[in-house]
Scaffold this active site. Structure first.
Site, PDB file in Angstrom:
ATOM      1  N   ARG A 190       0.859  -1.395  -0.065  1.00 32.59           N
ATOM      2  CA  ARG A 190       0.055  -0.043  -0.095  1.00 32.59           C
ATOM      3  C   ARG A 190       0.897   1.249   0.021  1.00 32.59           C
ATOM      4  O   ARG A 190       1.538   1.555   1.002  1.00 32.59           O
ATOM      5  CB  ARG A 190      -0.900  -0.122   1.071  1.00 32.59           C
ATOM      6  CG  ARG A 190      -1.600   1.132   1.366  1.00 32.59           C
ATOM      7  CD  ARG A 190      -2.779   1.391   2.434  1.00 32.59           C
ATOM      8  NE  ARG A 190      -3.913   0.528   1.871  1.00 32.59           N
ATOM      9  CZ  ARG A 190      -5.076   0.650   2.144  1.00 32.59           C
ATOM     10  NH1 ARG A 190      -5.548   1.562   3.463  1.00 32.59           N
ATOM     11  NH2 ARG A 190      -6.047  -0.037   1.703  1.00 32.59           N
ATOM     12  N   HIS A 208      -7.107   0.534  -6.802  1.00 27.07           N
ATOM     13  CA  HIS A 208      -7.361  -0.359  -5.677  1.00 27.07           C
ATOM     14  C   HIS A 208      -7.984  -1.431  -6.402  1.00 27.07           C
ATOM     15  O   HIS A 208      -9.598  -1.699  -5.824  1.00 27.07           O
ATOM     16  CB  HIS A 208      -8.265   0.562  -4.656  1.00 27.07           C
ATOM     17  CG  HIS A 208      -8.321   0.007  -3.260  1.00 27.07           C
ATOM     18  ND1 HIS A 208      -7.532  -1.117  -2.856  1.00 27.07           N
ATOM     19  CD2 HIS A 208      -8.947   0.379  -2.360  1.00 27.07           C
ATOM     20  CE1 HIS A 208      -7.859  -1.486  -1.575  1.00 27.07           C
ATOM     21  NE2 HIS A 208      -8.719  -0.558  -1.088  1.00 27.07           N
ATOM     22  N   GLN A 211     -10.059  -3.931  -3.762  1.00 27.62           N
ATOM     23  CA  GLN A 211     -11.451  -3.479  -3.477  1.00 27.62           C
ATOM     24  C   GLN A 211     -12.586  -3.757  -4.558  1.00 27.62           C
ATOM     25  O   GLN A 211     -13.501  -4.007  -4.282  1.00 27.62           O
ATOM     26  CB  GLN A 211     -10.976  -1.933  -2.958  1.00 27.62           C
ATOM     27  CG  GLN A 211     -12.477  -1.490  -2.291  1.00 27.62           C
ATOM     28  CD  GLN A 211     -13.109  -2.115  -1.034  1.00 27.62           C
ATOM     29  OE1 GLN A 211     -12.422  -1.898  -0.051  1.00 27.62           O
ATOM     30  NE2 GLN A 211     -14.255  -2.534  -1.187  1.00 27.62           N
ATOM     31  N   ASP A 259     -16.994   7.086  -2.864  1.00 32.56           N
ATOM     32  CA  ASP A 259     -15.740   6.974  -1.781  1.00 32.56           C
ATOM     33  C   ASP A 259     -15.421   8.384  -1.113  1.00 32.56           C
ATOM     34  O   ASP A 259     -16.337   9.335  -1.717  1.00 32.56           O
ATOM     35  CB  ASP A 259     -14.522   6.450  -2.709  1.00 32.56           C
ATOM     36  CG  ASP A 259     -13.381   6.295  -1.896  1.00 32.56           C
ATOM     37  OD1 ASP A 259     -13.194   6.246  -0.725  1.00 32.56           O
ATOM     38  OD2 ASP A 259     -12.252   6.069  -2.389  1.00 32.56           O
ATOM     39  N   CYS A 262     -16.221   1.673  -0.198  1.00 34.19           N
ATOM     40  CA  CYS A 262     -15.273   0.976   0.119  1.00 34.19           C
ATOM     41  C   CYS A 262     -14.794   1.019   1.516  1.00 34.19           C
ATOM     42  O   CYS A 262     -14.264   0.274   2.383  1.00 34.19           O
ATOM     43  CB  CYS A 262     -13.863   1.067  -0.741  1.00 34.19           C
ATOM     44  SG  CYS A 262     -13.236   2.481  -0.547  1.00 34.19           S
ATOM     45  N   ARG A 267     -13.750  -8.471   0.981  1.00 32.61           N
ATOM     46  CA  ARG A 267     -12.180  -8.293   0.693  1.00 32.61           C
ATOM     47  C   ARG A 267     -11.656  -9.641   1.401  1.00 32.61           C
ATOM     48  O   ARG A 267     -10.515 -10.071   0.403  1.00 32.61           O
ATOM     49  CB  ARG A 267     -11.874  -7.339   1.643  1.00 32.61           C
ATOM     50  CG  ARG A 267     -12.332  -5.919   1.275  1.00 32.61           C
ATOM     51  CD  ARG A 267     -11.775  -5.442   0.070  1.00 32.61           C
ATOM     52  NE  ARG A 267     -10.217  -5.396   0.058  1.00 32.61           N
ATOM     53  CZ  ARG A 267      -9.594  -4.520   0.338  1.00 32.61           C
ATOM     54  NH1 ARG A 267     -10.193  -3.295   0.957  1.00 32.61           N
ATOM     55  NH2 ARG A 267      -8.286  -4.417   0.331  1.00 32.61           N
TER      56      ARG A 267
HETATM   57  N1  NVA Z   1      -9.777   6.573  -1.947  1.00 34.93           N
HETATM   58  C1  NVA Z   1      -9.459   6.112  -0.799  1.00 34.93           C
HETATM   59  C2  NVA Z   1      -9.836   4.897  -0.338  1.00 34.93           C
HETATM   60  C3  NVA Z   1      -9.441   4.432   0.974  1.00 34.93           C
HETATM   61  C4  NVA Z   1      -9.595   2.876   1.103  1.00 34.93           C
HETATM   62  C5  NVA Z   1      -8.154   6.537  -0.148  1.00 34.93           C
HETATM   63  O1  NVA Z   1      -7.205   6.224  -1.266  1.00 34.93           O
HETATM   64  O2  NVA Z   1      -7.670   7.103   0.668  1.00 34.93           O
HETATM   65  N1   CP Z   2     -11.439  -0.057   2.053  1.00 37.36           N
HETATM   66  C1   CP Z   2     -10.004  -0.212   2.461  1.00 37.36           C
HETATM   67  O1   CP Z   2      -9.050  -0.406   1.648  1.00 37.36           O
HETATM   68  O2   CP Z   2     -10.150   0.150   3.602  1.00 37.36           O
HETATM   69  P1   CP Z   2      -8.674   0.019   4.675  1.00 37.36           P
HETATM   70  O3   CP Z   2      -8.182   1.625   4.186  1.00 37.36           O
HETATM   71  O4   CP Z   2      -9.280   0.186   5.966  1.00 37.36           O
HETATM   72  O5   CP Z   2      -7.672  -0.743   4.146  1.00 37.36           O
END
Ligand code: NVA
Ligand code: CP
Length: 300
Positions: free
Chosen positions: A101, A128, A131, A219, A259, A287
């Site tokens: 990540r 992502h 997800q 989101d 998500c 997930r």
């Molecule tokens: N678009 C959000 C998704 C979090 C799971 C982010 O990147 O923070």
């Molecule tokens: N949706 C998702 O990826 O959640 P987290 O940021 O908690 O991993």
């Protein structure tokens, strides 16, 4: 094989993963053990916060008979500037797969170039994919399939929107996106998806997007790394909230996806996320199941 973005997969890859995730879920619910990853270790390298992705991947490895090791950027040498290509080559000597990540998609791509083991995208600024696959699994469960579905995306043209665009391009369902101007999805991803599927449309208003939709999706307005833009974004995204009025435009049995984490009162209202159409808790659970399918495919 890596999973850096959804378009690393073909339609048939996705169909196989969806079928395998459904069967893994059913087996787990019946308490039947399935441990094809005995002796395997997954490394999780995270440069951003996470609840779902971290826990679901760790539990997935445990259920599949393997182990997971979590490494946060701040207490590894990566956080002190050790080059990605060095970390990738070293990690490959210890673990059988890596979930990353991070920020730029270029970072995960560089890691994957130097890694001798499969690399999975656990969220980047651009994509992502895990997800989006869990989301599609949820659509299949709730609606009986993704074919013929009218899906809408309301809000930021972010990593999730990009992954949904790739999904629509590959799987062929209708996708209508309503995003404020200046917050559109990646133009190259949009162009490629539209070239593959003529039922992908950028529309002007959330109302147009939601009309007769089977799936409503949104989101956060400010993603991780965009915290400083939060105030400006709140202004720009005014009206782009999935609320009861928007939901009323969709099909009565439409499902609402998010998500998570959600910001109630911004991209979605409390009554909608807590309401009868919301599928967000099953979406979050999925997930685990889809990632077990991904791990089995890449690591077994
Ligand atoms: N678009 C959000 C998704 C979090 C799971 C982010 O990147 O923070
Ligand atoms: N949706 C998702 O990826 O959640 P987290 O940021 O908690 O991993």
């Amino acid at each position: 094989m890596n999973l850096l973005k959804l378009s690393d997969l073909t339609k048939s890859d996705i169909d196989v993963l969806l079928a395998s995730a459904a069967s893994l879920k059913a087996r787990q619910k019946r308490g039947i053990p399935h441990q094809p990853l005995k002796g395997k270790t997954l490394g999780l390298i995270f440069e951003k916060s996470s609840t779902r992705t971290r826990v679901s991947f760790e539990v997935a490895m445990q259920q599949l008979g393997g182990t997971a090791i979590f490494i946060s950027n701040k207490d590894s040498q990566m956080g002190r500037g050790e080059p990605i290509k060095d970390t990738a080559r070293v990690m490959s000597r210890y673990v059988d797969g890596v979930v990353i990540r991070t920020f730029g998609q270029d970072i995960i791509e560089e890691f994957a170039r130097y890694s001798a083991v499969p690399v999975i995208n656990g969220l980047t600024d651009g994509h992502h994919p895990c997800q989006a696959l869990a989301d599609i699994m949820t659509v299949v469960e709730k609606k009986g399939g993704y074919r013929g579905m009218k899906v809408c995306w309301i809000g930021d043209g972010n990593n999730m929107a990009n992954s949904w665009l790739e999904a629509a391009g590959i799987l062929g369902f209708e996708l209508r996106l309503a995003c404020p101007k200046n917050y559109l999805p990646d133009s190259k991803i949009l162009k490629n998806a539209k070239a593959a599927n003529e039922n992908i449309h950028l529309v002007k208003t959330p109302q147009e997007a939601a009309k007769d939709a089977d799936v409503l999706n949104t989101d956060v307005w400010a993603s991780m790394g965009q915290e400083k833009e939060a105030t400006a974004r709140k202004k720009a995204f005014k009206g782009f909230t999935i609320n009861a009025k928007i939901l009323a435009l969709a099909n009565p049995d439409a499902i609402v996806l998010h998500c998570l984490p959600a910001h109630r009162g911004e991209e979605i209202t409390d009554d909608v996320i807590e309401g009868a159409n919301s599928a967000v808790w099953d979406e979050a659970e999925n997930r685990l199941h889809i990632q077990k399918a991904i791990l089995e495919r890449l690591l077994a």
